[in-house]
Design a protein around this motif. Structure first.
Motif, PDB file in Angstrom:
ATOM      1  N   UNK A 259      -6.054   1.096  -7.104  1.00  0.00           N
ATOM      2  CA  UNK A 259      -6.767   1.270  -5.635  1.00  0.00           C
ATOM      3  C   UNK A 259      -5.146   1.055  -4.943  1.00  0.00           C
ATOM      4  N   UNK A 260      -4.810   2.048  -4.165  1.00  0.00           N
ATOM      5  CA  UNK A 260      -3.510   1.992  -3.118  1.00  0.00           C
ATOM      6  C   UNK A 260      -3.802   1.702  -1.824  1.00  0.00           C
ATOM      7  N   UNK A 261      -3.084   0.627  -1.293  1.00  0.00           N
ATOM      8  CA  UNK A 261      -3.458   0.218   0.067  1.00  0.00           C
ATOM      9  C   UNK A 261      -1.929  -0.360   0.650  1.00  0.00           C
ATOM     10  N   UNK A 262      -1.942  -0.245   1.927  1.00  0.00           N
ATOM     11  CA  UNK A 262      -0.840  -0.859   2.725  1.00  0.00           C
ATOM     12  C   UNK A 262      -0.657  -2.436   2.372  1.00  0.00           C
ATOM     13  N   UNK A 263       0.263  -3.062   2.718  1.00  0.00           N
ATOM     14  CA  UNK A 263       0.609  -4.400   2.511  1.00  0.00           C
ATOM     15  C   UNK A 263      -0.123  -5.445   3.113  1.00  0.00           C
ATOM     16  N   UNK A 264      -0.873  -4.851   4.593  1.00  0.00           N
ATOM     17  CA  UNK A 264      -1.746  -5.919   5.227  1.00  0.00           C
ATOM     18  C   UNK A 264      -3.109  -6.077   4.665  1.00  0.00           C
ATOM     19  N   UNK A 265      -3.477  -5.309   3.713  1.00  0.00           N
ATOM     20  CA  UNK A 265      -4.849  -5.337   3.220  1.00  0.00           C
ATOM     21  C   UNK A 265      -5.002  -6.306   2.037  1.00  0.00           C
ATOM     22  N   UNK A 266      -6.111  -6.949   2.229  1.00  0.00           N
ATOM     23  CA  UNK A 266      -6.516  -8.064   1.150  1.00  0.00           C
ATOM     24  C   UNK A 266      -7.858  -7.294   0.174  1.00  0.00           C
ATOM     25  N   UNK A 267      -7.856  -8.062  -0.907  1.00  0.00           N
ATOM     26  CA  UNK A 267      -9.221  -7.721  -1.844  1.00  0.00           C
ATOM     27  C   UNK A 267     -10.120  -8.914  -1.455  1.00  0.00           C
ATOM     28  N   UNK A 268     -11.470  -8.595  -1.677  1.00  0.00           N
ATOM     29  CA  UNK A 268     -12.459  -9.669  -1.704  1.00  0.00           C
ATOM     30  C   UNK A 268     -12.244 -10.472  -2.846  1.00  0.00           C
ATOM     31  N   UNK A 269     -12.671 -11.534  -3.264  1.00  0.00           N
ATOM     32  CA  UNK A 269     -12.805 -12.337  -4.323  1.00  0.00           C
ATOM     33  C   UNK A 269     -13.391 -11.527  -5.641  1.00  0.00           C
ATOM     34  N   UNK A 270     -14.683 -11.046  -5.348  1.00  0.00           N
ATOM     35  CA  UNK A 270     -15.397 -10.192  -6.363  1.00  0.00           C
ATOM     36  C   UNK A 270     -14.739  -8.960  -6.759  1.00  0.00           C
ATOM     37  N   UNK A 271     -13.972  -8.441  -6.003  1.00  0.00           N
ATOM     38  CA  UNK A 271     -13.353  -6.911  -6.455  1.00  0.00           C
ATOM     39  C   UNK A 271     -12.130  -7.451  -7.300  1.00  0.00           C
ATOM     40  N   UNK A 272     -11.421  -8.714  -6.859  1.00  0.00           N
ATOM     41  CA  UNK A 272     -10.140  -9.075  -7.395  1.00  0.00           C
ATOM     42  C   UNK A 272     -10.502  -9.386  -8.901  1.00  0.00           C
ATOM     43  N   UNK A 273     -11.813  -9.820  -8.954  1.00  0.00           N
ATOM     44  CA  UNK A 273     -12.238 -10.708 -10.472  1.00  0.00           C
ATOM     45  C   UNK A 273     -12.507  -9.188 -11.349  1.00  0.00           C
ATOM     46  N   UNK A 274     -13.294  -8.221 -10.599  1.00  0.00           N
ATOM     47  CA  UNK A 274     -13.740  -7.064 -11.172  1.00  0.00           C
ATOM     48  C   UNK A 274     -12.501  -5.992 -11.516  1.00  0.00           C
ATOM     49  N   UNK A 275     -11.492  -6.171 -10.765  1.00  0.00           N
ATOM     50  CA  UNK A 275     -10.130  -5.205 -10.839  1.00  0.00           C
ATOM     51  C   UNK A 275      -9.207  -5.692 -12.116  1.00  0.00           C
ATOM     52  N   UNK A 276      -9.381  -7.118 -12.281  1.00  0.00           N
ATOM     53  CA  UNK A 276      -8.218  -7.903 -13.228  1.00  0.00           C
ATOM     54  C   UNK A 276      -8.018  -7.044 -14.506  1.00  0.00           C
ATOM     55  N   UNK A 277      -7.045  -6.848 -15.054  1.00  0.00           N
ATOM     56  CA  UNK A 277      -6.833  -6.497 -16.449  1.00  0.00           C
ATOM     57  C   UNK A 277      -6.658  -5.091 -16.376  1.00  0.00           C
ATOM     58  N   UNK A 278      -5.908  -4.840 -17.629  1.00  0.00           N
ATOM     59  CA  UNK A 278      -5.721  -3.336 -17.975  1.00  0.00           C
ATOM     60  C   UNK A 278      -6.944  -2.488 -18.235  1.00  0.00           C
ATOM     61  N   UNK A 279      -7.079  -1.383 -18.014  1.00  0.00           N
ATOM     62  CA  UNK A 279      -5.972  -0.451 -17.455  1.00  0.00           C
ATOM     63  C   UNK A 279      -5.933  -0.430 -15.747  1.00  0.00           C
ATOM     64  N   UNK A 280      -7.009  -0.987 -15.075  1.00  0.00           N
ATOM     65  CA  UNK A 280      -6.985  -1.149 -13.595  1.00  0.00           C
ATOM     66  C   UNK A 280      -5.652  -1.729 -12.963  1.00  0.00           C
ATOM     67  N   UNK A 281      -5.625  -1.306 -11.639  1.00  0.00           N
ATOM     68  CA  UNK A 281      -4.459  -1.933 -10.929  1.00  0.00           C
ATOM     69  C   UNK A 281      -4.634  -1.730  -9.567  1.00  0.00           C
ATOM     70  N   UNK A 282      -4.223  -2.963  -8.665  1.00  0.00           N
ATOM     71  CA  UNK A 282      -4.182  -2.820  -7.158  1.00  0.00           C
ATOM     72  C   UNK A 282      -2.617  -2.478  -6.780  1.00  0.00           C
TER      73      UNK A 282
END
Length: 470
Positions: free
Chosen positions: A184-207
């Protein structure tokens, strides 16, 4: 993707949707995807322009403000949340999405987010195109992503909080089944919700965070990144280590805090009258003063809190595991994940509850021991770890360095106490003062400010695993 959202007090019926679809004029083709849950507008050459998600009825106050900001302008609950996504492939897509959403609110009332995206214009779209290989591949795959390579699906996102909504959940499932990475590619002002951060954690996914000057870094680890062989990969130093981006490393620690309570409940005797979610409700009430406000399977969390409905949903999915979310009231930020699964010993509920506190708010650490006693005595507690970390009160995740949480306490449930032996559990190393809580044993580890508590917890774990022969 560029998202436009219609927030309406009335349900977008078929006529309202048809009016929205005419925003592209006669050259736009409409088709249903994902079993009709999404209506996709395509250009004459078949390229997807805009995807209109099935409307979601939101009963939970504060969800629009949590995910879109204070100026979201949502109607009073309940209201309908309709996501309209514009592809990044064609410049006509963004104004077309704004026109679709604008026409919905013109017919039904409510507001469009962002407000300046709304229009009633007819947006001409091309009837033919020399689409590139990546765009064509994306369309053929039926994956609503911006870039698709042999190894990676890339989504471009720009909204205040990128959340684990139904679309993102589907993308995660699809790319995982295909053996791909999601980036997921974002500008620097964007934040993730906590559920998405948890789901995205770990290889091979990346913010992937794109800074000025076309520089990229990982929003969770800070590693500098570059586009190479169809994916974002870390930039290595001469010593072979990942270089860390300066904006990430220079972040000042937050003065706000989050209390994290992770526990497992095991229901050994499963009967027809088993009700799930009660342990989470007890923990929420003990720490936040009220029950959860809502639950759901994705964000925005849309259903009013109900352990009966939650249980019925999990029972329909059994024996497959069920992943659920819960949210608190706007004045006390709180989010929880709940995983219900069948095990050899019965039905397990794995809960992680996170609550946010401002710089001058004291987390209720004095309520933890009483909560552990209640869960151990009434709810079949297996274990509970409580920790504290410096992080945002609103529970969103910025692309900045954040220190890991520090343990506050650990509670061992009655079943493991019996297996290990009460005498052994009451004689831990380092002079800890364990407390008996009915069948369980509770170990205070500190106030969440001394990182050495991690060493103490590790030594405690080694002690509990070293069960004396007998």
């Amino acid at each position: 993707m560029k998202d436009v959202i219609a927030l309406t007090p009335k349900m977008p019926d078929s006529w309202a949707v048809v009016a929205g679809l005419y925003a592209g004029g006669p050259d736009v083709e409409a088709s249903g995807v994902h079993d009709g849950a999404v209506v996709q507008l395509r250009a004459g050459d078949g390229r997807p322009l805009v995807s209109v998600e099935a409307p979601l009825l939101v009963h939970v106050p504060g969800e629009a403000e949590r995910l879109l900001g204070e100026g979201a302008g949502a109607p009073a609950v309940p209201y309908w949340w309709t996501e309209v996504r514009a592809s990044a492939a064609l410049p006509e897509a963004v104004p077309l999405a704004g026109s679709v959403a604008g026409r919905l609110t013109a017919l039904l009332g409510g507001s469009v987010w962002p407000a300046d995206a709304a229009s009633l214009d007819v947006v001409p779209v091309p009837s033919a195109s020399d689409a590139g290989e990546v765009t064509a591949t994306t369309a053929e795959a039926g994956l609503a992503v911006d870039i698709l390579t042999d190894s990676t699906a890339v989504v471009l996102a720009d909204r205040p909080v990128v959340a684990l909504n139904a679309w993102m959940s589907e993308i995660l499932r699809t790319v995982a089944a295909a053996g791909l990475a999601l980036q997921i590619v974002t500008p620097p002002h964007v934040r993730l919700s906590l559920p998405l951060r948890t789901a995205l954690a770990g290889a091979p996914n990346r913010w992937v965070v794109q800074d000025s000057g076309n520089l990229f870094h990982d929003g969770l680890s800070g590693a500098e990144l570059r586009w190479e062989n169809g994916t974002f990969t870390p930039v290595l130093t001469e010593t072979g280590e990942a270089a860390v981006a300066q904006p990430f490393a220079d972040a000042a620690p937050s003065t706000e805090r989050q209390l994290i309570v992770s526990f497992r409940i095991l229901h050994e005797h499963v009967t027809d009258d088993l009700v799930l979610g009660r342990a989470l409700e007890i923990a929420w009430t003990a720490l936040a003063g009220t029950a959860p406000a809502g639950w759901g399977t994705a964000e925005p969390i849309n259903l009013p809190w109900s352990t009966q409905q939650l249980t019925a949903f999990a029972r329909e999915r059994s024996p497959e595991p069920t992943h659920l979310l819960a949210v608190g009231r706007p004045d006390r930020p709180a989010l929880a994940t709940l995983r219900v699964s069948r095990t050899e010993g019965g039905v397990a509920e794995d809960v992680t509850l996170t609550l946010g506190y401002g710089a001058h708010e004291a987390p209720p650490l004095d309520a933890v021991e009483a909560l552990a006693r209640t869960l151990a005595g009434e709810r079949g507690l297996t274990s509970m770890l409580v920790s504290l970390r410096r992080a945002r009160r609103d529970l969103t995740v910025p692309p900045r360095f954040a220190a890991p949480p520090i343990p506050v306490s650990f509670t061992l449930g009655g079943a493991d106490v019996r297996r290990i032996g009460l005498e052994h559990t009451l004689r831990p190393p380092l002079g800890l003062g364990p407390v008996r809580l009915g069948p369980a044993v509770h170990y205070p580890l500190g106030d969440g400010t001394d990182a050495r508590a991690w060493t103490v917890l590790q030594q405690l774990s080694e002690h509990l695993e070293a069960v004396p022969a007998g």
